[in-house]
Structure formats: structure tokens, C-alpha cells
Design an enzyme around this catalytic site. Structure first.
Site, PDB file in Angstrom:
ATOM      1  N   ASP A  29      -3.038 -50.000  34.149  1.00 65.19           N
ATOM      2  CA  ASP A  29      -3.637 -48.627  33.689  1.00 65.19           C
ATOM      3  C   ASP A  29      -3.693 -48.176  35.101  1.00 65.19           C
ATOM      4  O   ASP A  29      -4.775 -48.164  35.842  1.00 65.19           O
ATOM      5  CB  ASP A  29      -5.042 -48.807  33.213  1.00 65.19           C
TER       6      ASP A  29
ATOM      7  N   ASP B 213       1.228 -43.580  30.034  1.00 65.22           N
ATOM      8  CA  ASP B 213      -0.291 -44.377  31.684  1.00 65.22           C
ATOM      9  C   ASP B 213      -0.523 -46.121  31.539  1.00 65.22           C
ATOM     10  O   ASP B 213      -1.113 -46.998  32.414  1.00 65.22           O
ATOM     11  CB  ASP B 213      -1.549 -44.050  32.359  1.00 65.22           C
ATOM     12  N   GLU B 214       0.078 -46.771  30.545  1.00 69.21           N
ATOM     13  CA  GLU B 214      -0.730 -47.747  30.271  1.00 69.21           C
ATOM     14  C   GLU B 214       0.535 -49.205  29.548  1.00 69.21           C
ATOM     15  O   GLU B 214       1.054 -48.565  28.873  1.00 69.21           O
ATOM     16  CB  GLU B 214      -1.503 -48.194  29.187  1.00 69.21           C
TER      17      GLU B 214
HETATM   18  P1  TTP Z   1      -6.259 -43.656  30.371  1.00 70.58           P
HETATM   19  O1  TTP Z   1      -5.688 -44.347  30.600  1.00 70.58           O
HETATM   20  O2  TTP Z   1      -7.646 -43.310  28.847  1.00 70.58           O
HETATM   21  O3  TTP Z   1      -6.769 -42.825  30.967  1.00 70.58           O
HETATM   22  P2  TTP Z   1      -7.168 -41.691  32.384  1.00 70.58           P
HETATM   23  O4  TTP Z   1      -6.082 -42.753  32.812  1.00 70.58           O
HETATM   24  O5  TTP Z   1      -7.645 -40.285  32.716  1.00 70.58           O
HETATM   25  O6  TTP Z   1      -8.488 -42.773  33.399  1.00 70.58           O
HETATM   26  P3  TTP Z   1      -8.789 -44.292  33.515  1.00 70.58           P
HETATM   27  O7  TTP Z   1      -9.169 -43.947  34.908  1.00 70.58           O
HETATM   28  O8  TTP Z   1     -10.181 -44.457  32.987  1.00 70.58           O
HETATM   29  O9  TTP Z   1      -7.784 -44.468  33.240  1.00 70.58           O
HETATM   30  O10 TTP Z   1      -5.738 -42.165  29.695  1.00 70.58           O
HETATM   31  C1  TTP Z   1      -4.549 -41.735  30.306  1.00 70.58           C
HETATM   32  C2  TTP Z   1      -3.692 -40.623  30.264  1.00 70.58           C
HETATM   33  O11 TTP Z   1      -4.098 -39.915  28.658  1.00 70.58           O
HETATM   34  C3  TTP Z   1      -5.167 -39.501  30.847  1.00 70.58           C
HETATM   35  O12 TTP Z   1      -4.807 -39.421  32.650  1.00 70.58           O
HETATM   36  C4  TTP Z   1      -4.623 -38.420  29.477  1.00 70.58           C
HETATM   37  C5  TTP Z   1      -4.556 -38.764  28.601  1.00 70.58           C
HETATM   38  N1  TTP Z   1      -5.812 -38.482  27.421  1.00 70.58           N
HETATM   39  C6  TTP Z   1      -5.980 -37.654  26.778  1.00 70.58           C
HETATM   40  O13 TTP Z   1      -5.326 -36.301  26.570  1.00 70.58           O
HETATM   41  N2  TTP Z   1      -6.447 -37.402  25.642  1.00 70.58           N
HETATM   42  C7  TTP Z   1      -7.719 -38.596  26.197  1.00 70.58           C
HETATM   43  O14 TTP Z   1      -8.378 -38.401  24.839  1.00 70.58           O
HETATM   44  C8  TTP Z   1      -7.552 -39.583  26.453  1.00 70.58           C
HETATM   45  C9  TTP Z   1      -8.603 -41.253  26.329  1.00 70.58           C
HETATM   46  C10 TTP Z   1      -6.192 -40.300  27.476  1.00 70.58           C
HETATM   47 MG    MG Z   2      -5.669 -44.599  32.670  1.00 71.71          MG
END
Ligand code: TTP
Ligand code: MG
Length: 415
Positions: free
Chosen positions: A15, A110-111
Site C-alpha cells: 500500500d 495504490d494497493e
Molecule cells: P489509501 O491507500 O487509503 O490512502 P493513502 O495512500 O493516501 O494513505 P495511506 O498511507 O494511509 O495508505 O488511498 C489511496 C489513494 O486513494 C489516496 O491517496 C487518495 C485516494 N482516496 C480517495 O480519493 N478517497 C478516499 O476516501 C480514500 C480512502 C482514498
Molecule cells: Mg495508500
């Protein structure tokens, strides 16, 4: 040579850290160390997509109204999302993962899950080398490859025998974290974590579990399944009981886009093409079942296909791609009905079979990204209402929720 069959699986959940915000910092290094908020405007319009770790210290979170974010973090630097650029960087990340293993399942932009069972130089991924599992070195290599491929972005990785444990693990030590759950230690690893971490536990189920004193995953693992069944229904109870014990057999599915979810029905008495109510009632029932199964698997579809067979056994399929991914009956039924009326020419032939299939599946609806789209909020409400009734459906059995349109349609005979 087939040694890998006897090895315990080694699954990585990868992630990216603060993904959209990290890309913005990458492209504009003067933002480094600052509270970057992607999505929404400094005037408080829109919704936060994500925030840099600096902004999170002020309490800014994904999906929060920008107005709240402005209040919590007035010095925040608000940026408009650049989806094209994030998709491009995401492509590089996935390419780096695919260099390590052919079994990569994207969960979102991103996962991903990576099945790395066979990737440790042809040997057991869980063998110890210099005090570490071999798979830990492989995971570190994956993180380094991502940094190189993207020009400096970091990812967190969870390493375990199965998807659920790996996913929980990757979230525990962000950013740039690496958390390993060695084989056999799943239950102890999960026990102290809140029940909300269990896949499939939404706010309602969490409330129900709290109501009988179950707050931690370990509490669920210790509770007799019959007691959970009385509360949640058989399916959800057995699913949560297994997860709480760290059991999850789901394979890494590299080609989700090739999967589909469909349901069809053959009629004992053929339907007349002029019996619109009959046909629409059946299409609704089929779409309802497809939508229920999508939600059960946490999937959204982009494409709806209609299949029609006539009395002469001629089969015709027509499909339509939707504006946004969906998992609600209203959208799937709407597409199937439109396909029937606009794209099917039956003449006087009667209808022998109808089928509805959802394909082009994705793991997340990306709904927060469509910031000002009123239909999106509407769909979100429809989805959450549907999920609430799914819980009842699981608890009471499939007949429990009879949608208005299905009343009085005795003619459908499932195959
Ligand atoms: P995430 O992997 O949930 O968040 P992140 O990568 O920003 O942070 P983390 O370090 O906790 O993993 O989500 C990936 C991307 O998806 C995030 O950068 C932006 C988008 N996203 C949204 O647009 N809305 C949302 O509610 C979420 C959870 C993510
Ligand atoms: Mg993330």
C-alpha cells in the site's frame, strides 16, 4: 519440480503511503514536510481525497469535507487531484510488482496483493536466513523497486500466509512500514485489534458486536459460532469467525477484470415479448441477485450484459458500459431494461431465457474522486441502504427482503 505446493503461502499486501499527496510532493519538492491536502479547495468546497502525514497530525483524513479540513488545518496546502498523473505513477508501481511475481491483484490505484510464494529463489519463502524470513528480504526488495520505479515514493508492506493478515499488517506501521505475521501467529496478532479491522464489519455489524461485549478480534475468536449466528446470521458469522482466527483461503486473483458475476433464468412457460411487466420483473430479480453478490464480494461492475434466448433457441447478448462503477440493483436493472427495450428485436418470438451479467469488475468505486458529482452521493446512499438490507438478507435468508417489484411474479424458475 513442484515444491512450492508444499510451502505455506507467502502473501504481500503493498500500500503506497499517502499516495496522491506523495505524488504531489514528488512533483514539487518544495512541498516536502508540509501539510498537503489533496481534494477540496481552501474555501472549503469538496471532499478530501488524502492528506500528507504532516496534515494528518492535525486530524485531516480521507473523505472528510474540505470545510472540516480547513478548520482543523488552516495552514494546509490544498491541491486539486490530478488523476491522470496518479494513474501513470500507479502503472509504474504495478509494473514493478509484476517484475517480482506474475500473481499481482490490484485492489485500488495504490494497493495490491502479491502472491510471492514461489519468488524466493525457488526455495521456501518462510525459511530463516540470518535471523529473518526469506520473504522479509523479498518484501524489502519490493519496496526498493517501487522507490526506484517511481523516483522516490514509499510503500508499506504486510507479509503473511494469507490476504487478510497481510492487509491488516501493512497498515500498522505506516509510512515505509514492514510488518510480518509469521505462520501460526495470526490469532495472537489479531487478538488485540478492534473488530472494525475484520473485513466485512461495517458500522452496523460493529455496533451489533459491541452490543454483546465483543470489541476486539480476540473476543470474536473466542465466541462460540452459534452465538455469533444468532446475532449476524450463518454466513457472516462463519466468515467473521474464520477471519478472527486468522483463516482466509482466498487466492490472489491476478485477472479480476476477466471475472464476472451473472445469473440467468429459463422459463417453463415462455414469456410473450409484449408482457413488459413480466419481463421487467424478471430482469429486476436477476439484477437484484447480481448486485447482492457484488456487494458480498466487495466488487463494483462497470459493464452490464443482457442475454436473451428466444423460442427458436436463438441467443443474443448485448452489453452497456456504465458511467461509474456500481453495485446497486437500480443501476444494473436500469441498464438491463434499457438494453432489452433498445437493443433486442424479438418480433413475435417468445422469450425462453433471460440473463444478467456484471463484468469489468473493480475493487473500489473511486467515488470520492468525482468530487462534485451529485449522482455519486445518491449512489453512495443507495449502496449503504443496500448493504444494510444485505445484513438482514444474510440473517434471515434470501426470501426475507421482497422488493416491491418482485411481488406476484410466480413465474421465475431459477435453473
Ligand atoms: P489509501 O491507500 O487509503 O490512502 P493513502 O495512500 O493516501 O494513505 P495511506 O498511507 O494511509 O495508505 O488511498 C489511496 C489513494 O486513494 C489516496 O491517496 C487518495 C485516494 N482516496 C480517495 O480519493 N478517497 C478516499 O476516501 C480514500 C480512502 C482514498
Ligand atoms: Mg495508500
Amino acid at each position: 519440480m513442484e515444491p512450492s505446493r508444499s510451502w505455506r503461502r507467502a502473501i504481500l499486501h503493498v500500500d503506497m503511503d499517502a499516495f496522491f499527496a506523495a505524488v504531489e510532493v514528488l512533483d514539487n519538492p518544495s512541498l516536502a514536510g508540509k501539510p498537503v491536502i489533496v481534494g477540496g479547495t481552501p474555501e472549503g468546497r469538496g471532499v478530501v481525497s488524502t492528506a500528507s502525514y504532516e496534515a494528518r497530525r492535525f486530524g485531516v483524513r480521507s473523505a472528510m469535507p474540505a470545510a472540516t479540513a480547513v478548520r482543523l488545518c488552516p495552514q494546509g496546502i490544498f491541491l486539486w487531484p490530478r488523476m491522470g498523473r496518479y494513474a501513470e505513477v500507479s502503472g509504474r508501481v504495478f509494473k514493478a510488482l509484476e517484475e517480482v511475481s506474475p500473481l499481482v491483484e490490484g485492489l485500488s490505484i495504490d494497493e495490491a496483493f502479491v502472491d510471492a510464494t514461489g519468488c524466493c529463489r525457488g526455495a521456501d519463502p518462510w525459511r530463516m536466513e540470518r535471523g529473518r524470513f526469506a520473504i522479509e528480504d523479498l518484501a524489502a526488495d519490493v519496496q526498493a523497486r517501487i522507490e526506484t520505479a517511481t523516483g522516490g515514493l514509499t510503500a508499506s508492506v504486510g507479509i503473511a500466509e494469507n490476504k487478510f493478515l497481510a492487509k491488516v499488517a501493512s497498515d500498522l506501521r505506516k509510512p515505509r512500514g514492514q510488518v510480518v505475521v509469521p505462520p501460526g501467529t495470526g490469532p495472537g496478532f489479531l487478538a488485540p485489534l478492534p473488530v472494525e479491522r475484520l473485513w466485512g464489519v461495517g458500522p452496523r455489524t460493529a455496533e451489533a458486536l459491541h452490543g454483546i461485549g465483543l470489541r476486539r478480534i480476540g473476543n470474536v475468536a473466542e465466541t462460540p459460532e452459534e452465538k455469533l449466528q444468532a446475532l449476524l446470521g450463518a454466513d457472516l458469522a462463519s466468515h467473521l469467525k474464520r477471519l478472527s482466527q486468522g483463516i482466509d483461503d482466498r487466492p490472489v486473483e491476478a485477472h479480476l477484470e476477466a471475472r464476472s458475476v451473472g445469473r440467468e433464468t429459463t422459463f417453463a412457460e415462455f414469456l410473450s415479448p409484449s408482457d413488459r411487466d413480466g419481463i421487467e420483473g424478471v430482469l429486476f430479480a436477476l439484477a437484484d441477485d447480481v448486485a447482492f453478490r457484488l456487494r458480498a464480494d466487495a466488487l463494483w461492475c462497470r459493464t452490464v450484459q443482457l442475454k436473451v434466448r428466444d423460442g427458436k433457441f436463438r441467443t443474443c447478448t448485448r452489453s452497456r458500459t456504465l458511467r461509474e462503477p456500481t453495485q446497486v440493483v437500480e443501476d444494473i436493472y436500469g441498464a438491463a431494461r434499457a438494453l432489452f427495450s433498445e437493443r433486442i428485436r424479438l418480433g413475435r418470438e417468445r422469450v425462453r431465457l433471460l440473463g444478467v451479467t456484471a463484468s469489468n469488475l473493480v475493487h473500489e468505486p473511486l467515488r470520492q474522486l468525482e468530487l462534485f458529482d451529485g449522482r455519486t452521493a445518491e449512489r453512495e446512499r443507495a449502496e449503504s441502504a443496500a448493504r444494510a438490507s444485505d445484513e438482514i438478507r444474510r440473517k434471515l435468508g434470501d426470501g426475507a427482503i421482497t422488493r416491491g417489484r418482485l411481488l406476484g411474479r410466480g413465474r421465475v424458475r431459477p435453473r
